[in-house]
Write an enzyme that holds these catalytic residues in place. Sequence first.
Site, PDB file in Angstrom:
ATOM      1  CB  CYS A   1      -0.850  -0.036   1.270  1.00  0.00           C
ATOM      2  SG  CYS A   1      -1.860   1.420   1.537  1.00  0.00           S
TER       3      CYS A   1
ATOM      4  CB  CYS B   1      -2.816   4.060  -5.581  1.00  0.00           C
ATOM      5  SG  CYS B   1      -4.172   3.249  -4.693  1.00  0.00           S
TER       6      CYS B   1
HETATM    7  N1  DGL Z   1      -3.913   0.771  -2.058  1.00  0.00           N
HETATM    8  C1  DGL Z   1      -3.539   1.906  -1.333  1.00  0.00           C
HETATM    9  C2  DGL Z   1      -2.346   2.626  -1.834  1.00  0.00           C
HETATM   10  O1  DGL Z   1      -1.517   1.997  -2.461  1.00  0.00           O
HETATM   11  C3  DGL Z   1      -4.528   2.647  -0.497  1.00  0.00           C
HETATM   12  C4  DGL Z   1      -5.656   3.278  -1.171  1.00  0.00           C
HETATM   13  C5  DGL Z   1      -6.614   3.840  -0.143  1.00  0.00           C
HETATM   14  O2  DGL Z   1      -7.009   3.115   0.746  1.00  0.00           O
HETATM   15  O3  DGL Z   1      -6.931   5.033  -0.257  1.00  0.00           O
HETATM   16  O4  DGL Z   1      -2.169   3.788  -1.618  1.00  0.00           O
END
Ligand code: DGL
Length: 276
Positions: free
Chosen positions: A74, A185
């Site tokens: 993440c 993301c």
């Molecule tokens: N998948 C996440 C990232 O890489 C988080 C997205 C979220 O929860 O806003 O930032």
Amino acid sequence: MSSERPIGVFDSGVGGLSVLRAIRAQMPHEAVIYFADQGHVPYGPRPLEEVRVFAEAITRFLLDQGAKLIVVACNTASAAALHHLRQTFPEVPFVGMEPAVKPAAETTHTGVVGVLATPATFQGALYASVVERFAHGVRLLPHTCPGLVGQIERGELDSPQTRAILEDALLPMLAQGIDTIVLGCTHYPFVIPLIEQIAGPSVRVIDPAPAVARRTGYLLETSGKRAAGAGGGSLRFYTSGETAALARLLPPLLGETGEVRQVRWTAEGRLELVEP
Ligand code: DGL
């Protein structure tokens, strides 16, 4: 030396499955436990301090389940907590995410690069450091794609609303001459087909997942923690949201499935397993 203990992977939701997919492709013999904090998704609009607290509790939970290495799959949690996690758990190897500005800056011809990530990721010191180190002579166009994480959490990879969110982000970037898009993301690789439809064949889209999986393999190797077994490594999932919602998205997003267990946040901010 080797270790049959699982790799721990976590994200706010299903985004980290894009990283898990690459780990499974490169290291199918490794057991993996995956935590989706769907009780708190999205992380992107939250303060970094709040995400840091979540990330520490999730790491403790995964270590309690026997994880030998933690992949912070993440970008938002990496921006908020990677440094803190490495300090808090010095004996644990961590792999984190950072927007792939370096390979983008090395290969762009137009010198204009789009970066898609959450507001928290853009605010963090990690992004500022990546820009300072690698973006010389390159114009970066950042965009937060409001609502896109929610669409992907609902499995809407190709709906008119998902397309509208991406067009809002990409059409102005295309008008300014981008030839490269960085996916900052981990949810966003699931809409690469739609991004490619909108951006056309001359724009390169960078998904960092394969590089993150290679880094994971390298750290396992150098720390003597690779699994010795040749068979298929087991997969287990945990969610702080609804188990059925996560289970439904595993086949389309990951291409395989596994047991999904319910976890709940306690009033003290710890995670506990809910017995079935
Ligand atoms: N998948 C996440 C990232 O890489 C988080 C997205 C979220 O929860 O806003 O930032």
